[in-house]
Design an enzyme around this catalytic site. Structure first.
Site, mmCIF file in Angstrom:
data_model
loop_
_atom_site.group_PDB
_atom_site.id
_atom_site.type_symbol
_atom_site.label_atom_id
_atom_site.label_comp_id
_atom_site.label_asym_id
_atom_site.label_seq_id
_atom_site.Cartn_x
_atom_site.Cartn_y
_atom_site.Cartn_z
ATOM 1 C CE1 TYR A 59 -7.120 0.191 7.517
ATOM 2 C CE2 TYR A 59 -6.108 0.381 5.353
ATOM 3 C CZ TYR A 59 -6.054 0.537 6.719
ATOM 4 O OH TYR A 59 -4.918 1.065 7.282
ATOM 5 C CG ASP A 104 -2.689 9.888 7.629
ATOM 6 O OD1 ASP A 104 -2.669 8.668 7.912
ATOM 7 O OD2 ASP A 104 -2.971 10.317 6.499
ATOM 8 C CD GLU A 145 -2.746 0.861 2.640
ATOM 9 O OE1 GLU A 145 -2.896 -0.243 3.194
ATOM 10 O OE2 GLU A 145 -3.132 1.920 3.116
#
Lengths: 263, 403
Positions: free
Chosen positions: A175, A61, A50
């Protein structure tokens, strides 16, 4: 149509193995290094690569990936250079490659053009963390046309009906975000997350991979007991941050993670 | 003046104003945004919530704020009659309190224990800290380190009010980075925390909710001007950063097609220099902070660090409804440069005895250019969105005050 990601999960399932999905930021510290780091991760046992596409304002993030994005932008990385990198990786390896990044750079590149060029370069899947199910129409027409899997994220805050919706619409795998938080946080693995994944596995045929906050082989092993794959990102990025050449460390760490989830 | 046929109300069910808006956020936040939307729909329109909110706006925040006829400015500019909507007189010194009291009241009803906010100039941070103190909730405010330095007074005010101010060191260390960090906090603490966005930017339902809470400005102005002049105004002028004070003034007037709506953006050092905050003037369509809107970006789609002397306008995006109104031709947008805004600050201080916030001074500066071109009988309303006390350090840096 069976994608390379489907094939990978299928083959691992046949061997009774779980997938190691290794995330690093493309262009951190530069595109050439990312190529050799990718090879090191594959050699170490990563089943899927990835690659992060850097963005100036990455809202999902934590500090580790934020800094990696800044380094990548500093080295001049953009979508074109990342697609060229994937083209180069494709010449040497058939390991699935997923691109993960925020929508605005993709939108600016042109959503359809992005998927045309991604297919040509050999990209297998795309994860766009700021495109939830509600906005998926911005990419699905093109992703479908050019055979790129759109991998959706599920979170601990997603209700059960929504989890079913997400697993229905995702391609390749679902995911599952292991914590309520940003990437790289170290909250430990919540038992509720484990039971939620177990519930989901009974309801869906789609592979489920778990990521965000998984940084040790022990945690990876725990996740692998219930999920089909483990995503590790910030822990790899930290190795890159602290070494001039992180190839050997990346290989060794990928190897340790892969061994931990095999057992 | 006739109000034209009201079209379908915006945003639509998906949070879109035409092609702008939406919900471009990580999955973790979806349930919270849906909960907020449901809560807002269920609670905010009820007579009991409206009554309680009216109580606090009137007895606590000091509403209605005056609509003041600026006689010396009118005489000096030799054009339209100029009225100032005095949001600077609202509690905490800006219009921001209209939204924070309402959102924190709503958050309390949704049983949230903790309030977070982003702030640029510190006005929204102070207003949020104030509302949190009023309703007894814990409050943390994210603020870019550059803004902490240039708006030190507001940092102290927030701390005095019991809020924790968290410095943000990423990116340009201004409003956009504070917003990134507040979103990250919300992603992490979403179950206990309500995020009070101070602008009409951000994901659905914020642009709609903040607009509705701020439209008290326009509703009051409408009643006041009719009472004073016997008719509706011809031109409305407000500064635009994220867009909350401008849409608050404009919204009740949007249906009156003959009323000119003017948004004034941060021209910074000049549009041609690239150092500005004018996302409606020079931005392009893209996604930032949860919505599709006009933003400042480079050729790779990376967000450009904006620049403005006023921290409140130093933002590379804008509320999606303003992008929509601009494209629809309903909203006219002009940039005003840093030095013009500073001059306008001096002008309003000396002509009317009102020290405007540097943000509001952008609207004043445009009016100084535009009012002289208008006929004598036309009516202009300018939103003085905040007072300028917080900007004294910056003003001292740029202007020799003499005496």
């Amino acid at each position: 149509m069976v994608s390379r990601i489907d094939e990978t999960f299928g083959a691992l399932h046949g061997k009774g193995e779980k997938a190691l999905i290794a995330y690093i930021m493309a262009g951190d510290p530069d595109i050439q290094k990312t190529q050799s780091y990718t090879y090191a991760l594959i050699k170490g046992g990563a089943d899927i690569i990835e690659l992060g596409m850097p963005f100036s304002d990455p809202i999902a993030d934590g500090p580790v990936i934020q800094k990696a994005a800044q380094r990548a932008l500093g080295s001049g990385t953009n979508i074109s250079s990342i697609l060229e990198l994937v083209r180069n990786i494709r010449r040497a390896h058939s390991t699935p490659v997923i691109l993960m990044g925020y929508f605005n750079p993709v939108f600016k590149y042109g959503a359809e053009q992005f998927f045309i060029d991604a297919e040509k370069s050999g990209v297998d899947g795309v994860i766009l963390p700021d495109i939830p199910l509600e906005e998926i129409g911005a990419v699905t027409p093109y992703a479908g046309k050019y055979n790129i899997d759109i991998i959706l994220l599920a979170a601990p805050t997603s209700g059960r009906n929504r989890l079913l919706q997400l697993s229905k619409h995702t391609e390749g795998f679902l995911y599952y975000i292991s914590l309520t938080g940003v990437t790289g946080a170290s909250k430990g693995i919540d038992s509720q997350v484990i039971s939620s994944i177990q519930w989901l596995k009974r309801k869906t045929q789609k592979p489920v991979a778990v990521g965000f906050g998984i940084s040790t082989p022990e945690q990876a092993a725990m996740i692998a007991e219930v999920a089909d794959g483990v995503v590790v990102g910030s822990a790899f990025v930290k190795l890159i941050e602290s070494h001039d050449d992180a190839s050997n460390d990346l290989l060794a760490f990928a190897h340790a993670l892969k061994n931990a989830i095999k057992e | 003046m006739k109000k034209s046929e009201s079209k379908k109300s915006l945003p639509d069910a998906r949070g879109y104003f035409g092609e702008y808006g939406g919900m471009f956020v990580p999955e973790t936040l979806i349930s919270a945004l849906q909960e907020l939307e449901r809560g807002y729909n269920r609670i905010a329109g009820t007579p009991s919530f409206q009554k309680e909110l009216r109580y606090y706006l009137e007895h606590y925040a000091g509403r209605p704020t005056p609509l003041y006829f600026a006689s010396r400015m009118t005489a000096d500019l030799h054009g339209a009659r100029v009225y100032l909507k005095r949001e600077d007189l609202a509690h905490t010194g800006a219009h921001k309190i209209n939204n924070t009291v309402a959102q924190v009241l709503l958050a309390k009803k949704l049983r949230k224990k903790r309030i977070i906010a982003e702030t640029g100039a510190g006005q929204h941070g102070v207003a949020t800290a104030t509302a949190a103190a009023l309703f007894g909730l814990e409050c943390e405010v994210y603020m870019g380190d550059l803004d902490i330095k240039r708006q030190a007074l507001n940092v102290d005010r927030m701390r005095l009010l019991g809020a924790k101010v968290i410095p943000v060191y990423s990116g340009s260390m201004t409003l956009k980075d504070a917003m990134n960090e507040a979103i990250r906090d919300w992603v992490t603490n979403v179950e206990t925390t309500h995020y009070v966005i101070g602008s009409v930017a951000g994901p659905h339902p914020y642009p709609r909710m903040v607009r509705d809470f701020q439209s008290v400005i326009g509703k009051e102005a409408k009643g006041q001007i009719v009472k004073l002049e016997g008719r509706l105004p011809d031109v409305l002028i407000a500064c635009v950063g994220g867009g909350s004070n401008s849409i608050g003034l404009f919204y009740p007037f949007i249906g009156y097609k003959d009323i000119e709506l003017v948004g004034v953006e941060a021209g910074g050092l000049g549009i041609e220099t690239g150092r500005h905050g004018a996302s409606l003037t020079a931005g392009e369509k893209g996604v930032l902070h949860g919505s599709m809107t006009k933003i400042l970006m480079d050729r790779d789609g990376q967000i450009i660090n904006p620049h403005s002397v006023s921290a409140g306008l130093d933002y590379p995006g804008v509320g999606p409804e303003l992008s929509y109104l601009k494209d629809a031709g309903r909203l006219k947008v002009y940039p005003v440069k840093d030095d013009e805004a500073l001059s306008a600050t001096v002008y309003l201080s000396r002509k009317e005895g009102i020290i405007p916030a540097l943000e509001s001074a952008h609207a004043i500066a445009f009016a100084m250019r535009y009012v002289p071109k208008l006929p004598k009988r036309s009516l202009v309303v300018i939103n003085v969105s905040g007072r300028g006390d917080k900007d004294m350090d910056i003003i001292r840096e740029h202007i020799k005050l003499g005496g």
